[in-house]
Design an enzyme around this catalytic site. Structure first.
Site, mmCIF file in Angstrom:
data_model
loop_
_atom_site.group_PDB
_atom_site.id
_atom_site.type_symbol
_atom_site.label_atom_id
_atom_site.label_comp_id
_atom_site.label_asym_id
_atom_site.label_seq_id
_atom_site.Cartn_x
_atom_site.Cartn_y
_atom_site.Cartn_z
ATOM 1 N N TRP A 125 0.837 -1.214 0.000
ATOM 2 C CA TRP A 125 0.000 0.000 0.000
ATOM 3 C C TRP A 125 0.865 1.256 0.000
ATOM 4 O O TRP A 125 1.847 1.324 0.747
ATOM 5 C CB TRP A 125 -0.864 -0.004 1.264
ATOM 6 C CG TRP A 125 -1.427 1.321 1.630
ATOM 7 C CD1 TRP A 125 -0.788 2.336 2.293
ATOM 8 C CD2 TRP A 125 -2.742 1.813 1.338
ATOM 9 N NE1 TRP A 125 -1.624 3.415 2.439
ATOM 10 C CE2 TRP A 125 -2.827 3.123 1.858
ATOM 11 C CE3 TRP A 125 -3.862 1.269 0.685
ATOM 12 C CZ2 TRP A 125 -3.988 3.899 1.755
ATOM 13 C CZ3 TRP A 125 -5.014 2.048 0.590
ATOM 14 C CH2 TRP A 125 -5.069 3.347 1.123
ATOM 15 N N ASP A 142 0.450 9.205 0.673
ATOM 16 C CA ASP A 142 1.089 10.499 0.365
ATOM 17 C C ASP A 142 2.504 10.438 -0.218
ATOM 18 O O ASP A 142 3.368 9.732 0.323
ATOM 19 C CB ASP A 142 1.246 11.351 1.641
ATOM 20 C CG ASP A 142 -0.019 11.472 2.447
ATOM 21 O OD1 ASP A 142 -1.037 10.902 2.057
ATOM 22 O OD2 ASP A 142 0.041 12.139 3.487
ATOM 23 N N TRP A 193 -3.844 0.139 4.278
ATOM 24 C CA TRP A 193 -3.068 1.019 5.153
ATOM 25 C C TRP A 193 -2.715 0.296 6.446
ATOM 26 O O TRP A 193 -3.550 -0.398 7.029
ATOM 27 C CB TRP A 193 -3.877 2.284 5.453
ATOM 28 C CG TRP A 193 -3.101 3.339 6.182
ATOM 29 C CD1 TRP A 193 -2.436 4.389 5.624
ATOM 30 C CD2 TRP A 193 -2.908 3.451 7.607
ATOM 31 N NE1 TRP A 193 -1.829 5.143 6.613
ATOM 32 C CE2 TRP A 193 -2.099 4.591 7.831
ATOM 33 C CE3 TRP A 193 -3.312 2.690 8.699
ATOM 34 C CZ2 TRP A 193 -1.711 4.999 9.100
ATOM 35 C CZ3 TRP A 193 -2.913 3.094 9.980
ATOM 36 C CH2 TRP A 193 -2.130 4.245 10.173
ATOM 37 N N ARG A 216 1.070 17.590 12.178
ATOM 38 C CA ARG A 216 1.849 16.763 11.251
ATOM 39 C C ARG A 216 2.225 17.428 9.932
ATOM 40 O O ARG A 216 1.918 18.558 9.677
ATOM 41 C CB ARG A 216 1.080 15.461 10.975
ATOM 42 C CG ARG A 216 -0.323 15.627 10.424
ATOM 43 C CD ARG A 216 -0.973 14.248 10.206
ATOM 44 N NE ARG A 216 -2.352 14.329 9.787
ATOM 45 C CZ ARG A 216 -3.390 14.276 10.617
ATOM 46 N NH1 ARG A 216 -3.229 14.169 11.908
ATOM 47 N NH2 ARG A 216 -4.625 14.340 10.136
ATOM 48 N N ASP A 217 2.895 16.611 9.105
ATOM 49 C CA ASP A 217 3.202 16.892 7.694
ATOM 50 C C ASP A 217 4.129 18.099 7.486
ATOM 51 O O ASP A 217 3.787 19.035 6.748
ATOM 52 C CB ASP A 217 1.908 17.068 6.881
ATOM 53 C CG ASP A 217 0.963 15.885 7.004
ATOM 54 O OD1 ASP A 217 1.421 14.821 7.474
ATOM 55 O OD2 ASP A 217 -0.215 16.017 6.640
ATOM 56 N N TRP A 229 -9.265 8.974 0.193
ATOM 57 C CA TRP A 229 -9.752 8.271 1.388
ATOM 58 C C TRP A 229 -11.250 8.047 1.302
ATOM 59 O O TRP A 229 -11.939 8.678 0.502
ATOM 60 C CB TRP A 229 -9.433 9.098 2.648
ATOM 61 C CG TRP A 229 -7.974 9.228 2.917
ATOM 62 C CD1 TRP A 229 -7.238 10.383 2.854
ATOM 63 C CD2 TRP A 229 -7.058 8.187 3.280
ATOM 64 N NE1 TRP A 229 -5.928 10.109 3.162
ATOM 65 C CE2 TRP A 229 -5.789 8.780 3.427
ATOM 66 C CE3 TRP A 229 -7.190 6.820 3.501
ATOM 67 C CZ2 TRP A 229 -4.657 8.049 3.787
ATOM 68 C CZ3 TRP A 229 -6.070 6.088 3.858
ATOM 69 C CH2 TRP A 229 -4.820 6.710 4.001
#
Ligand SMILES: *[C@@H]1O[C@H](CO)[C@@H](O)[C@H](O)[C@H]1NC(C)=O
Ligand SMILES: *[C@@H]1O[C@H](CO)[C@@H](O)[C@H](O)[C@H]1NC(C)=O
Length: 516
Positions: free
Chosen positions: A62, A65, A89, A184-185, A322
């Site tokens: 899988w 991003d 995931w 995050r990110d 998603w």
């Protein structure tokens, strides 16, 4: 009129996107070595039916991003959110590929595994930057206490070491309105002598916000400001922020969870939004001048961009969404997820345009070309214009047309329909009968998306990239794009059928194969 056969759509249970896989090793065993060994031993079992021919993918398992997208020592590096052990995931690693031309991708070993206390529940998304000739990545460590930001460094661009100072940003670095569970990110960049990072966090009011931090060394970070706060309509949380300068404007692209629908915009559960404006670097605030949805298809999320040696700003996205069923996982194909074609960004009339990276031209093999063909209340195929993988480039004049329609990846029973209504000026992509039915958690319609596209001198131009299970449509030179995955079920699905209600003049039509 070509009448479509009616289909009874099976009620498929929504696959949980977060699902425990039976064959995944236990968390304490999630090392890079174990992941690479598993990939080597199992990648040849992956089913080829829907594998893409010219898009970045993982060898098995899988992906979501894109991460750490960077031009480093003469090559493009792409990392990605990765669970090698199954097609759903699960605890995230960073997979890795590189390319000299953004078209041919070379598989590299897994770069990061969730092997520390601070990232034990996943090495989540992040970005890359070069410093002193080394490749630094900044990513989110997911752990039971919340989300923190971490650094790993590589001398060779392949093997990474997590620094002893990790985490370099944690809950104590958050403004008081933030929730530490959703932080995050990081997207890191340099401006003047300082490094900056934009990250996102969820506010106590359940909205998204972009945070700005600064550092002299990538290790010691200081909170600067809340760059931008989202409204209730702009989603319950933001993800994957990316801030850069383009043609003397500041551009912020981010992904919004549960952005509210508005007209034809933001119809997927989550959406990618572009904000164009100006950043006041003293205040650390962005003044937004325009807002738009970046892609109007079904499958486009979690963008990340890089600047290369030719000063091109190139964006890539996860070509999925998603809250949907994932056909390759359901059908036990051994893999799920791919990246879009990389796209060059420019500004036109205050909004972003996306054009396929120029290097894809080297993979095009000219098949045939037609000029000035008139269709009046009829449908038809063109000799040699057919295929599952290729590029269709056309310009049509719609002055006397009511409706113009193209059926793609068609066979007797299945088709994906792209249609333009000259009255509403709406271009629609409908994958309802394209093959394996994809169920989604969003409000209906789940499988049709549309966008209003003005004509230019009564003309519409379409550049359509077809791959084994994807369509990417660039409209009017990239003013709009629609990106959609499809999974035809029959052996061959290569018919391309054109249809006009009223009179459509096909000014030019080119069809090329894409062969790497
Ligand atoms: C939360 O929303 C309320 C109502 O809009 C507002 O008054 C308050 O300032 C917000 N709180 C924060 C921390 O932003
Ligand atoms: C199609 O759209 C063009 C551009 O708006 C318009 O000029 C033309 O009258 C329309 N044609 C028909 C048949 O409705």
């Amino acid at each position: 009129m070509v009448l479509l056969k009616m289909f009874v759509i099976p009620q498929i249970l929504i696959y949980l996107t977060i699902q425990q896989s039976s064959c995944a090793p236990r968390s304490s065993d999630l090392t890079i070595e174990r992941a690479n060994e598993f990939i080597t031993q199992n990648k040849n079992n992956v089913k080829q039916t829907y594998r893409l021919k010219y898009h970045a993918m993982a060898p098995i398992g899988w992906i979501n991003d894109p991460n750490g997208f960077i031009y480093f020592r003469g090559e493009y590096h792409l990392f990605y959110q990765y669970n090698p052990y199954s097609a759903v995931w699960d605890t995230m690693h960073w997979g890795h590929a590189k390319s000299k031309d953004l078209v041919h991708w070379e598989e590299l070993p897994v770069a990061l595994a969730p092997d520390q206390i601070y990232d034990t529940d996943g090495v989540f998304s992040g970005s890359a930057i070069e410093k002193d000739g080394k490749l630094y990545v900044m990513y989110t460590g997911n752990n039971p206490n919340g989300q923190v930001q971490c650094i790993a460094v590589s001398e060779d661009g392949i093997h990474f070491e997590k620094v002893s100072e990790n985490p370099v940003l944690d809950a104590s670095d958050l403004p008081s309105n933030a929730q530490p569970q959703d932080f995050r990110d990081p997207k890191v960049f340099k401006r003047g002598d300082l490094y900056y990072v934009v990250t996102v966090s969820k506010t106590v009011n359940e909205t998204g916000q972009v945070l700005l931090y600064q550092s002299a060394d990538l290790i010691n970070w200081e909170f600067k400001s809340i760059l931008l706060e989202g409204t209730k309509e702009q989603g319950i949380m933001w993800e994957c922020p990316d801030l850069f300068e383009l043609e003397s404007k500041d551009v912020l692209i981010l992904s919004a969870i549960q952005m509210a629908r508005s007209g034809n915009d933001y119809h997927n559960i989550d959406s990618v939004i572009e904000f164009i404006g100006e950043v006041d670097w003293n205040e650390g605030k962005m003044k937004v001048e325009s807002i738009k949805e970046l892609d109007h298809g079904h499958d486009f999320y979690a963008t990340q961009s890089l600047l290369d040696d030719k000063d091109r700003r190139i964006v890539i996205a996860w070509m999925n969404m998603w809250g949907r069923t994932f056909p390759t996982a359901i059908l036990n194909q051994g893999w799920t997820g791919a990246m879009t074609l990389p796209r060059e960004l420019h500004l036109k009339n205050g909004y972003l345009t996306q054009t396929p990276i120029a290097e894809i031209a080297n993979a095009l093999q000219h098949v045939t070309e037609f000029k000035d063909v008139t269709l009046i209340d009829q449908s038809g195929e063109f000799n040699q214009v057919a295929g599952e993988v290729g590029m269709l480039d056309l310009v049509v004049n719609l002055e006397e047309a009511k409706l113009f329609k193209i059926e793609l990846r068609a066979n007797e029973n299945e088709r994906t329909i792209l249609s333009y209504d000259n009255e509403s000026k709406e271009l629609t992509i409908d994958r309802t009968n394209s093959g394996v039915y994809i169920a989604g958690g969003e409000n209906p319609p789940v499988n049709a998306r549309k966008i209003e596209v003005p004509q230019e001198n009564n003309e519409l131009s379409l550049q359509i990239f077809l791959d084994q299970s994807s369509l990417e449509i660039f409209v009017n030179g990239g003013l709009e794009t629609l990106t959609t995955t499809i999974y035809p079920t029959e052996e061959r699905s290569e018919i391309i059928l054109f249809y006009s209600e009223g009179k459509t003049v096909i000014k030019s039509l080119k069809f090329s194969k894409i062969v790497l």
